[in-house]
Write a protein that holds these residues in place. Structure first.
Motif, PDB file in Angstrom:
ATOM      1  N   VAL A   1     -18.897 -23.329 -10.134  1.00 44.13           N
ATOM      2  CA  VAL A   1     -18.547 -21.919 -10.270  1.00 44.13           C
ATOM      3  C   VAL A   1     -19.767 -21.034 -10.509  1.00 44.13           C
TER       4      VAL A   1
ATOM      5  N   TRP B   1     -14.668 -19.829 -17.993  1.00 42.02           N
ATOM      6  CA  TRP B   1     -13.265 -20.240 -18.105  1.00 42.02           C
ATOM      7  C   TRP B   1     -12.428 -19.501 -17.043  1.00 42.02           C
TER       8      TRP B   1
ATOM      9  N   ARG C   1     -12.275 -22.009 -14.620  1.00 43.42           N
ATOM     10  CA  ARG C   1     -12.776 -22.920 -13.591  1.00 43.42           C
ATOM     11  C   ARG C   1     -13.712 -23.971 -14.180  1.00 43.42           C
TER      12      ARG C   1
END
Length: 545
Positions: free
Chosen positions: A237, A398, A400
């Motif tokens: 991410v 958060w 992912r």
């Protein structure tokens, strides 16, 4: 006092098994819910019972704890939440009584913004420590000096209104990077190393060792092509992965500082160092460069086996053969888990038998080994609710990426206690009910437990000179199978690992091979052939050579 250790084997670290302790989560001695040095002293017999050679302590220095000790505000003191310098001295003494070496985690690439060095540096552009951190003017439009990114998200540059410049932070905004191009910075950090060596430590784990030196010209990092992106250093991410980090880390000037640090360590006898190489594109090459020649680091690890890539026989062989080829005179350290990654049982979705055979494989590789607390219990990654999350990394990305708290939960010592015997108070992170089922007390009672498997496998490794320090040569490498030869100190071993769920018959290399007793696996060797049930291994010897 460290000079007396010159009488011991200066190469004790070659092939050593090192056990990592995350102090916040090992044992709380005073009921505040946070582990401490006194608690570690209480549990040192458990570590010694594993048969490991050394213990590595994650940071316990004074810190505002925004990154849980990796943001140091005083390199020469113990944070009060962990105890005192006297407690540390007692820990060293007790560990040495038990035959354990002690390595401490030195975080040299950056400090906390609360460190007095940074407070002085940001005050003006002409004070004695003005150049101790990486400062730069903005571009004409006020934007940061270049495109460098922080591992914790966003730009690696933060504007400082007091000094009217940007400063570099490869991690949290509150973790400014030290300027290794400044000679006084290097001298100060070498003095930090001397301080702890004088207190009796046996070596250092060096955090983010390839981040020390930055490009003087502050050149932009080029983009990576989509097919080149490697997620070993940062989670998927994070846009950090989109760059080829040529200029913000792994600079050639770093080698000169590592040589200076090695010279300091060599003054104290049988000292070692293990560097953490956070490098996606050039990990093996950096491992080799940093440990070659006998005048830099003793050993390094990268993220090859700390990544999401499953350790198939082909992959493990590739990693080992690559390092053997480019780092012939270097030394690697291998690990499956640590305080920064999802525990490998969960990361790779391992069943009990898979976990055992992969542990056997880890213990048979050429190099040293790092084990992470709770690994010997087979702990899975803990599920932490957002409202209980502590890690700023997880909060930033958060949901992912859920951060690192799931591998940092307290060590479960007993199953008859909600906190697993870790604390009489409320633990800083919750103890998952599933971890209580794997508590030390429960596994101690079961001769067939994973805990006792680790003990037997470590003892087996330690008894085989070829496994501790011998050469490595692949015989066969497939998706679910790997075999290789280890040879050293007059011993020749054939090691084979069935990583699949079906039994297999294999033909051994030419020679008179007999099964080596002591390995905690179920296999048979007869007339040049070996029978390996699913998820089993065989170790055969051709005797002395």
């Amino acid at each position: 006092m460290s000079l007396t250790r010159t009488e011991t084997d200066p190469d004790w670290w070659r092939g050593a098994v090192i056990y990592q302790v995350y102090p916040r989560s090992y044992q709380d001695s005073n009921g505040d819910g946070i582990g401490d040095l006194a608690g570690i002293i209480e549990r040192l017999p458990h570590i010694a019972s594993l048969g490991v050679d050394a213990v590595w302590l994650s940071p316990f220095f004074r810190s505002p704890m925004l990154d849980f000790g990796y943001d140091v505000s005083d390199y020469r003191d113990v944070d009060p939440m962990f105890g005192t310098l006297a407690d540390f001295d007692a820990l060293i003494a007790r560990a040495h009584e038990l035959g354990l070496k002690v390595l401490i985690d030195l975080v040299l690439s950056h400090t906390s913004e609360q460190h007095p060095w940074f407070a002085e540096s940001r005050r003006s552009r002409d004070n004695p420590r003005a150049n101790w951190y990486v400062w730069a003017d903005p571009k004409p439009d006020g934007t940061p000096p270049n495109n460098w990114l922080s591992i914790f998200g966003g730009s690696a540059w933060e504007w400082d209104g007091e000094r009217m410049q940007y400063y570099l932070h490869n991690f949290l905004i509150e973790q400014p990077d030290l300027n290794f191009h400044e000679p006084a910075v290097q001298e100060a950090l070498l003095d930090v190393a001397r301080f702890w060596l004088e207190r009796g430590v046996d070596g250092f784990r060096l955090d983010t060792v390839n981040f020390y030196v930055h490009d003087r010209q502050l050149r932009d990092n080029p983009a990576l092509a989509p097919g080149e992106i490697n997620e070993n250093t940062a989670p998927a991410v994070n846009p950090y992965n989109f760059q080829n980090h040529l200029y913000d880390k792994t600079r050639p000037e770093n080698l000169a500082f590592l040589a200076r640090l090695r010279a300091v360590m060599d003054e104290y006898g049988a000292i070692t160092s293990v560097g953490e190489v956070g490098e996606s594109q050039r990990g093996p090459q950096v491992q080799a460069e940093y440990t070659s020649g006998g005048d830099k680091l003793h050993m390094c690890y990268d993220f090859a086996f700390l990544s999401n890539t499953f350790p198939t026989g082909s992959f493990v062989s590739q990693v080992l053969e690559t390092f053997s080829r480019i780092g012939a005179d270097g030394w690697a350290c291998w690990a499956f888990s640590n305080h920064d990654v999802v525990r490998h049982i969960s990361r790779w979705g391992l069943g009990a038998e898979q976990a055992r055979v992969l542990t056997g494989l880890l213990m048979a590789l050429r190099g040293s080994v790092c084990l992470y607390q709770g690994e010997e219990l087979g702990l899975e990654e803990a599920e932490i609710a957002f409202e209980e999350l502590q890690d700023p990394y997880g909060k930033r990305f958060w949901p992912r990426f859920r951060g690192r708290d799931g591998c940092r939960t307290p060590m479960p010592w007993r199953q008859d206690n909600r906190s697993g015997g870790f604390s009489e108070g409320r633990p800083w992170l919750p103890v998952p009910p599933g971890h209580l089922e794997r508590a030390v007390s429960r596994q101690e009672e079961d001769a067939g437990s994973l805990l006792n498997f680790y003990r037997r496998m470590i003892a087996f490794r330690s008894a085989q000179p070829a496994l501790v320090g011998g050469s490595f040569e692949t015989v066969a490498a497939e998706e679910d199978f790997l075999s290789f030869l280890r040879e050293g100190d007059g011993q020749r071993l054939f090691c084979a690992f069935n990583l699949g769920g079906a039994p297999r018959e294999i033909i051994l290399p030419k020679g008179e091979w007999t099964m080596l007793a002591g390995a905690p696996f179920n296999a048979e060797v007869e007339q040049g052939r070996a029978s390996l049930p699913a998820y089993q291994a065989v170790f055969a010897t051709a005797g002395r050579v």
